[in-house]
Design an enzyme around this catalytic site. Structure first.
Site, PDB file in Angstrom:
ATOM      1  N   SER A  93       0.837  -1.197   0.000  1.00 21.84           N
ATOM      2  CA  SER A  93       0.000   0.000   0.000  1.00 21.84           C
ATOM      3  C   SER A  93       0.878   1.256   0.000  1.00 21.84           C
ATOM      4  O   SER A  93       1.780   1.385  -0.832  1.00 21.84           O
ATOM      5  CB  SER A  93      -0.956  -0.050   1.204  1.00 21.84           C
ATOM      6  OG  SER A  93      -2.018   0.855   1.057  1.00 21.84           O
ATOM      7  N   ASP A 220      -9.343  -5.312  -4.707  1.00 17.64           N
ATOM      8  CA  ASP A 220      -8.828  -4.278  -3.817  1.00 17.64           C
ATOM      9  C   ASP A 220      -9.776  -3.080  -3.800  1.00 17.64           C
ATOM     10  O   ASP A 220     -10.035  -2.470  -4.831  1.00 17.64           O
ATOM     11  CB  ASP A 220      -7.433  -3.857  -4.286  1.00 17.64           C
ATOM     12  CG  ASP A 220      -6.634  -3.143  -3.228  1.00 17.64           C
ATOM     13  OD1 ASP A 220      -7.212  -2.321  -2.501  1.00 17.64           O
ATOM     14  OD2 ASP A 220      -5.430  -3.418  -3.117  1.00 17.64           O
ATOM     15  N   HIS A 247      -7.254  -6.082  -0.365  1.00 15.07           N
ATOM     16  CA  HIS A 247      -6.101  -5.185  -0.237  1.00 15.07           C
ATOM     17  C   HIS A 247      -5.013  -5.758   0.670  1.00 15.07           C
ATOM     18  O   HIS A 247      -3.894  -5.245   0.679  1.00 15.07           O
ATOM     19  CB  HIS A 247      -6.575  -3.825   0.307  1.00 15.07           C
ATOM     20  CG  HIS A 247      -5.492  -2.789   0.381  1.00 15.07           C
ATOM     21  ND1 HIS A 247      -4.798  -2.354  -0.730  1.00 15.07           N
ATOM     22  CD2 HIS A 247      -4.968  -2.099   1.436  1.00 15.07           C
ATOM     23  CE1 HIS A 247      -3.904  -1.447  -0.369  1.00 15.07           C
ATOM     24  NE2 HIS A 247      -3.980  -1.274   0.935  1.00 15.07           N
TER      25      HIS A 247
END
Length: 271
Positions: A93, A220, A247
């Site tokens: 991320s 995601d 995610h």
């Protein structure tokens, strides 16, 4: 009697990869507990970093106003590595920004950079397009953020965390209930003002010396697949792999993610 062969530290390091795992906003080293366990049980060296204000680091996110300050734990870790050692740097991320800064500063110490559902912007968040491609837009879910205003109520927010009632739906929808429950206990506000100031323009000539791999996450809700595709198109990595996960594949698909990380380590010459 066979001849005894001694190996140098450099030769041993070449045989056995050292994975350095970097979390995203609000996370911490704890996010990687399943991957770390699999790696250690398989004989790999692994280091999980807590960035400033994350995990067990006691700093208040509202006091972290620059990206350099936020990412200092990773930069200190990379600086302390011996010049003869190269690592496989893995960012999840917003941890992709941390990885990219490291590739600018420590290219010779990085064998491979791996972006897992991560922000992959060569120069950081410089333009409106960078913001569109690399910054999560969760507006479809409603008013999801709890914001902190460390510089005062009239100034931009300095920290953010997804409200507890939205965390599973947005971040962990395919993950085991136990892991999303653990996350609700451990997630902390992240320094969004610092992250939005991430810009890497000092030594751009070195960054492309580091091979990059992107691991896409097909379900995601945070860094959406079209954002991932846009970043891949703008700064193409050497390989792209796909996980059928949310995610947080370190929770929802840990064995597949671990297998991919070992596979890409092999692709750059590790045994």
């Amino acid at each position: 009697m066979g001849e005894e062969v001694s190996m140098t530290e450099t030769e041993i390091a070449t045989m056995n990869p050292h994975f350095v795992l970097v979390h995203g906003i609000s996370g911490g080293a704890w996010c990687w507990y399943k991957i770390s366990c699999l790696m250690e049980n398989s004989g790999y060296k692994v280091s999980c970093i807590d960035l400033k204000g994350a995990g067990i680091d006691q700093s208040d996110a509202n006091s972290i106003l620059s990206f350099d300050d936020y990412n200092k734990p990773l930069m200190d870790f990379m600086s302390a590595l011996p010049d003869t050692e190269q690592v496989i740097l893995v960012g999840h991320s917003a941890g992709g920004l941390s990885v990219t800064q490291a590739t600018h500063k420590f290219a010779k110490k990085i064998r491979l950079a791996v972006y897992v559902a991560a922000t992959m912007l060569k120069l950081g968040v410089l333009t409106d397009q960078d913001f569109k491609d690399g910054v999560p837009d969760l507006s479809q879910f409603g008013d999801v953020y709890e914001l902190g205003f460390g510089l005062g109520p009239e100034q931009p927010p300095t920290s953010a965390i997804v409200k507890k009632e939205f965390q599973r739906k947005i971040i962990y929808q395919l993950s085991p209930q136990e892991d999303s429950t653990l996350a609700t206990m451990l997630l902390r506000p992240g320094p969004i003002l610092a992250l939005q100031s991430a810009r890497f323009t000092e030594e751009p000539e070195f960054v492309d010396n580091v091979p990059r791999i992107y691991i896409k996450t097909m379900h995601d809700n945070v860094v959406k697949p079209d954002q991932q595709d846009a970043m891949i198109k703008r700064w193409p990595p050497s390989q792209v792999h796909v996980l059928d996960s949310d995610h947080s594949p370190f929770f929802s698909a840990p064995f597949l993610l671990f297998g991919l990380l070992v596979k890409v380590a092999t692709s750059v010459g590790y045994n």
